[in-house]
Design an enzyme around this catalytic site. Structure first.
Site, PDB file in Angstrom:
ATOM      1  N   ASP A   1       0.798  -1.225   0.000  1.00  9.18           N
ATOM      2  CA  ASP A   1       0.000   0.000   0.000  1.00  9.18           C
ATOM      3  C   ASP A   1       0.834   1.279   0.000  1.00  9.18           C
ATOM      4  O   ASP A   1       0.313   2.356   0.292  1.00  9.18           O
ATOM      5  CB  ASP A   1      -0.968   0.041   1.204  1.00  9.18           C
ATOM      6  CG  ASP A   1      -2.056  -1.013   1.108  1.00  9.18           C
ATOM      7  OD1 ASP A   1      -2.409  -1.385  -0.033  1.00  9.18           O
ATOM      8  OD2 ASP A   1      -2.542  -1.469   2.156  1.00  9.18           O
TER       9      ASP A   1
ATOM     10  N   ASP B   1       7.071  -4.289 -11.733  1.00  6.02           N
ATOM     11  CA  ASP B   1       6.292  -3.837 -10.576  1.00  6.02           C
ATOM     12  C   ASP B   1       6.146  -5.025  -9.638  1.00  6.02           C
ATOM     13  O   ASP B   1       5.466  -6.002  -9.948  1.00  6.02           O
ATOM     14  CB  ASP B   1       4.919  -3.339 -11.034  1.00  6.02           C
ATOM     15  CG  ASP B   1       4.067  -2.829  -9.876  1.00  6.02           C
ATOM     16  OD1 ASP B   1       4.648  -2.432  -8.849  1.00  6.02           O
ATOM     17  OD2 ASP B   1       2.831  -2.838  -9.994  1.00  6.02           O
TER      18      ASP B   1
ATOM     19  N   PRO C   1       5.387  -7.143  -5.954  1.00  6.09           N
ATOM     20  CA  PRO C   1       4.412  -7.116  -4.865  1.00  6.09           C
ATOM     21  C   PRO C   1       5.046  -6.699  -3.545  1.00  6.09           C
ATOM     22  O   PRO C   1       6.229  -6.910  -3.299  1.00  6.09           O
ATOM     23  CB  PRO C   1       3.909  -8.567  -4.804  1.00  6.09           C
ATOM     24  CG  PRO C   1       5.012  -9.372  -5.392  1.00  6.09           C
ATOM     25  CD  PRO C   1       5.651  -8.505  -6.442  1.00  6.09           C
TER      26      PRO C   1
ATOM     27  N   HIS D   1       3.421  -7.463  -0.367  1.00  5.46           N
ATOM     28  CA  HIS D   1       3.115  -8.354   0.747  1.00  5.46           C
ATOM     29  C   HIS D   1       4.274  -9.310   1.028  1.00  5.46           C
ATOM     30  O   HIS D   1       4.929  -9.791   0.108  1.00  5.46           O
ATOM     31  CB  HIS D   1       1.853  -9.166   0.439  1.00  5.46           C
ATOM     32  CG  HIS D   1       0.580  -8.412   0.694  1.00  5.46           C
ATOM     33  ND1 HIS D   1       0.186  -7.375  -0.113  1.00  5.46           N
ATOM     34  CD2 HIS D   1      -0.361  -8.541   1.666  1.00  5.46           C
ATOM     35  CE1 HIS D   1      -0.971  -6.902   0.347  1.00  5.46           C
ATOM     36  NE2 HIS D   1      -1.323  -7.586   1.422  1.00  5.46           N
TER      37      HIS D   1
ATOM     38  N   ASN E   1       6.446   8.697  -0.916  1.00  5.08           N
ATOM     39  CA  ASN E   1       5.128   8.926  -1.504  1.00  5.08           C
ATOM     40  C   ASN E   1       4.126   9.450  -0.467  1.00  5.08           C
ATOM     41  O   ASN E   1       4.378   9.414   0.736  1.00  5.08           O
ATOM     42  CB  ASN E   1       4.621   7.610  -2.111  1.00  5.08           C
ATOM     43  CG  ASN E   1       3.414   7.827  -3.008  1.00  5.08           C
ATOM     44  OD1 ASN E   1       3.215   8.925  -3.538  1.00  5.08           O
ATOM     45  ND2 ASN E   1       2.626   6.786  -3.196  1.00  5.08           N
TER      46      ASN E   1
ATOM     47  N   ASP F   1       1.343  14.570   0.301  1.00  5.88           N
ATOM     48  CA  ASP F   1       0.174  15.417   0.550  1.00  5.88           C
ATOM     49  C   ASP F   1      -0.469  15.083   1.888  1.00  5.88           C
ATOM     50  O   ASP F   1      -1.102  15.944   2.529  1.00  5.88           O
ATOM     51  CB  ASP F   1      -0.853  15.275  -0.571  1.00  5.88           C
ATOM     52  CG  ASP F   1      -1.259  13.828  -0.830  1.00  5.88           C
ATOM     53  OD1 ASP F   1      -0.410  12.928  -0.651  1.00  5.88           O
ATOM     54  OD2 ASP F   1      -2.418  13.590  -1.209  1.00  5.88           O
TER      55      ASP F   1
ATOM     56  N   LEU G   1       6.396 -47.255   9.626  1.00 10.40           N
ATOM     57  CA  LEU G   1       6.263 -46.795  11.004  1.00 10.40           C
ATOM     58  C   LEU G   1       6.971 -47.741  11.974  1.00 10.40           C
ATOM     59  O   LEU G   1       7.184 -48.918  11.677  1.00 10.40           O
ATOM     60  CB  LEU G   1       4.787 -46.696  11.381  1.00 10.40           C
ATOM     61  CG  LEU G   1       3.962 -45.590  10.718  1.00 10.40           C
ATOM     62  CD1 LEU G   1       2.483 -45.788  11.012  1.00 10.40           C
ATOM     63  CD2 LEU G   1       4.424 -44.222  11.196  1.00 10.40           C
TER      64      LEU G   1
ATOM     65  N   GLY H   1       6.981 -53.786  11.451  1.00 14.85           N
ATOM     66  CA  GLY H   1       7.580 -55.083  11.167  1.00 14.85           C
ATOM     67  C   GLY H   1       8.811 -55.023  10.290  1.00 14.85           C
ATOM     68  O   GLY H   1       9.271 -56.060   9.784  1.00 14.85           O
TER      69      GLY H   1
ATOM     70  N   SER I   1      12.781 -43.683   8.222  1.00 16.65           N
ATOM     71  CA  SER I   1      12.975 -42.714   7.120  1.00 16.65           C
ATOM     72  C   SER I   1      11.660 -42.043   6.753  1.00 16.65           C
ATOM     73  O   SER I   1      11.106 -42.294   5.694  1.00 16.65           O
ATOM     74  CB  SER I   1      13.627 -43.381   5.913  1.00 16.65           C
ATOM     75  OG  SER I   1      13.107 -44.651   5.633  1.00 16.65           O
TER      76      SER I   1
END
Length: 617
Positions: A19, A96, A98, A100, A151, A154, A453, A457, A526
């Site tokens: 902005d 131009d 961004p 954010h 900028n 004013d 997991l 086994g 792993s």
């Protein structure tokens, strides 16, 4: 307005916090420079009236560059919008960018090809965190000059003191970042004050307008240096012709000059040369060329042709700076593809020496890099590359990192210098190689990687498989993840970073054992797909088999042979896979074993029989 009678082009970006008015400033600049045809002005008037019914007669110049529908709806810039324009004195290409924070990667993309940045600051807010972040990235990308556009003057009553305080603060920041040239201009982007014409509302400003500053800014000319041509394409229309195409990134070349193919030491002379499709005797930096060599040596995409008497340095280990651009954190030890010049090699960040506080430029301790963070790191490649430091040659000193699985770009960076140990380490030739060792054992070496997991086994099945293979006379070794943690990996914990390093070490040991001609069985949870992909990449095609030992989490908890799930559920064991640390199941395992409803012995018998067929030479 007539275009400038010159080939000189200034590439610049507009950036700053959200902005601050970047798109409005750029749109106003194009309008006041006379670069908008009447039909585009008419379209802008209609779009402005539709977007701002409360002031239908006022043009919203931001709509000129906010091209995406989401940008127009939200009043923000998301993508990088590129525009070409010119004055009687100069040609321009502007990006131009961004504002954010979540789109910092887009801003870095725009900065990577620019030589000047127009940094906007809202006069009411002064220097914000994102202003400092963007300025740091500009410096990181080699931008050495900034036009500071203060900028919305004013809205502060055109107060010269406000402007001067911001200019002084930014000048101090520029000195810290190494930005050599700063021109500060007070502006009102929506009304055109000091954009292309001087403003009677700020008579105290005696410096240039924005357009004048852009016209007067020096276009940096990189040091010409010695000849460098990254090979982009090998052209072979028939067997008697081999041409090498690419853009000359530094120096010049003539027919008859001797060049070196890098990495490597092979030399040859330029036999023929074509520039823009026409036969030529000479080519210089920035020109796209096609050349042939004599003798007809082997070279390919990703290699570099360099002056034989002044070749590029070569190395595989570097100090670098990295801007991380992924939602997933950067974990030391994880493998990525590194794209540098026209080449692609496998790479790992071995050490994060520190990350950088973009507000103060202070070094901060870090074990990982998160989105939009910058870190000073050590980088390790799986082979030497021809390079030059980014400060000398951006084409051979800049790089991006690409995720092995998603193929998304996750980081960009700059090579600062080669690490000394890189030049001190060389492959030692061995007369007895993998093929000879395998022949002596009468088997094909293989890595069988069991993943799943805890409690699924893996170890039980792998143990039975090794028994079956040994009984058949094969030479094997079982690397169990738990056992290795008693010795080689006893310094590692269970954080994500430690898990990455654990698998890296297992993969390297397995690779050595396979080189010894063995059938090596690796049994480790792993949990991360990226590390399993790294492990696969350490082996030749056909030498790696991924076995997914699959059991539901509830069944693994029911079995719980080591009591680990109970401890994890009780909060006594942190970072346990399946509970508070993720497991990423293989999407395309070579073997998928479902252990529910079948005994480990039966699973092992089937797998061992299948493996025995692959091991026989």
């Amino acid at each position: 307005m007539a275009a400038a009678d010159t080939n000189e082009v200034l590439r610049f970006i507009t950036c700053g916090s959200v902005d601050d008015g970047k798109s409005s400033l750029l749109g106003r600049l194009l309008h006041d420079a006379g670069m908008l045809p009447d039909d585009q002005v008419a379209t802008l008037a209609r779009d402005s009236a539709r977007q701002h019914p409360e002031a239908p007669a006022k043009l919203d110049f931001a709509l000129l560059t906010d091209g995406l529908a989401a940008e127009r709806e939200q009043g923000i810039t998301i993508d990088v919008a590129y525009r070409y324009f010119h004055t009687a004195r100069r040609n321009f290409i502007v990006a131009d960018c961004p504002g954010h924070e979540q789109y910092t990667r887009n801003m870095a993309t725009g900065a990577s090809t620019a030589s000047l940045a127009v940094v906007l600051v809202d006069a009411r807010k002064g220097l914000l965190a994102q202003t400092q972040r963007h300025s740091y990235i500009c410096a990181l990308m080699g931008i050495g000059q900034v036009i500071l556009a203060v900028n919305k003057m004013d809205l502060v009553g055109f107060d010269a003191t406000v402007f001067e305080n911001i200019r002084t603060a930014y000048q101090a920041l520029a000195v810290e970042l190494g930005i050599a040239r700063v021109v500060a201009i007070p502006v009102v982007a929506t009304d055109g004050d000091h954009i292309a014409t001087r403003s009677p509302r700020m008579p105290w400003h005696t410096g240039p307008t924005l357009l004048e500053a852009l016209e007067e800014a020096p276009v940096p000319q990189p040091a010409d240096g010695d000849f460098r041509l990254p090979i982009q394409l090998v052209v072979r229309p028939h067997q008697d012709y081999r041409g090498y195409a690419g853009t000359v990134e530094a120096g010049c070349i003539q027919v008859g000059d001797e060049v070196m193919v890098q990495p490597g030491k092979t030399t040859a002379r330029v036999a023929t040369l074509r520039v823009a499709g026409e036969t030529a005797d000479t080519a210089r930096r920035g020109q796209a060329v096609m050349l042939t060599l004599h003798p007809d040596v082997q070279a390919g995409r990703g290699q570099v042709l360099a002056s034989a008497d002044a070749p590029c340095p070569e190395a595989s280990q570097f100090a670098c700076h990295v801007l991380w651009m992924s939602q997933e954190p950067m974990l030391p030890g994880r493998a990525y593809d590194l794209l540098q010049g026209t080449g692609r090699v496998r790479a790992r960040i071995t050490t994060i020496k520190h990350k950088v506080d973009v507000h103060t430029q202070a070094p901060l301790a870090a074990r990982r890099l998160e989105l939009n963070e910058v870190g000073a790191c050590n980088l390790d490649l799986d082979q030497d590359i021809a390079f030059e430091p980014f400060a000398t040659n951006a084409a051979l000193g800049g790089f991006v990192l690409v995720d092995l699985l998603s193929r998304a770009t996750v980081a960009c960076g700059r090579l600062d210098f080669a690490l000394r140990r890189s030049a001190n380490i060389h492959w030692q030739h061995m007369d007895v190689d993998k093929a000879m060792r395998s022949h002596a054992k009468a088997q094909k070496p293989l890595c069988v990687w069991f993943t799943g997991l805890s409690g699924s086994g893996k170890s039980t099945i792998a143990n039975f498989v090794e028994q079956r293979l040994t009984a058949l006379g094969h030479h094997t070794y079982l690397l169990d993840g738990d056992n290795v943690r008693h010795g080689l990996n006893n310094d590692l914990g269970f954080t994500a970073e430690a898990r990455v390093e654990n698998i890296r070490r297992l993969a390297e040991v397995a690779h050595l054992m396979l080189d010894a001609g063995l059938v090596v069985l690796v049994c480790a949870i792993s949990p991360f797909a990226a590390e399993r992909e790294f492990a696969r990449g350490r082996f030749e095609p056909g030498e790696f088999v991924e076995v997914y030992v699959d059991a539901p989490l509830a069944e693994c908890e029911r079995r719980d042979p080591k009591g680990l799930y109970r401890k994890a559920r009780a909060g006594l064991l942190a970072n346990f896979t399946g509970i508070d640390s993720p497991y990423e199941p293989p999407a395309n395992a070579d073997i998928h074993l479902m252990t529910m409803g079948s005994s480990p012995q039966a699973q092992a018998d089937g797998l061992a029989g299948w493996l025995a067929g692959r091991i026989v030479p």
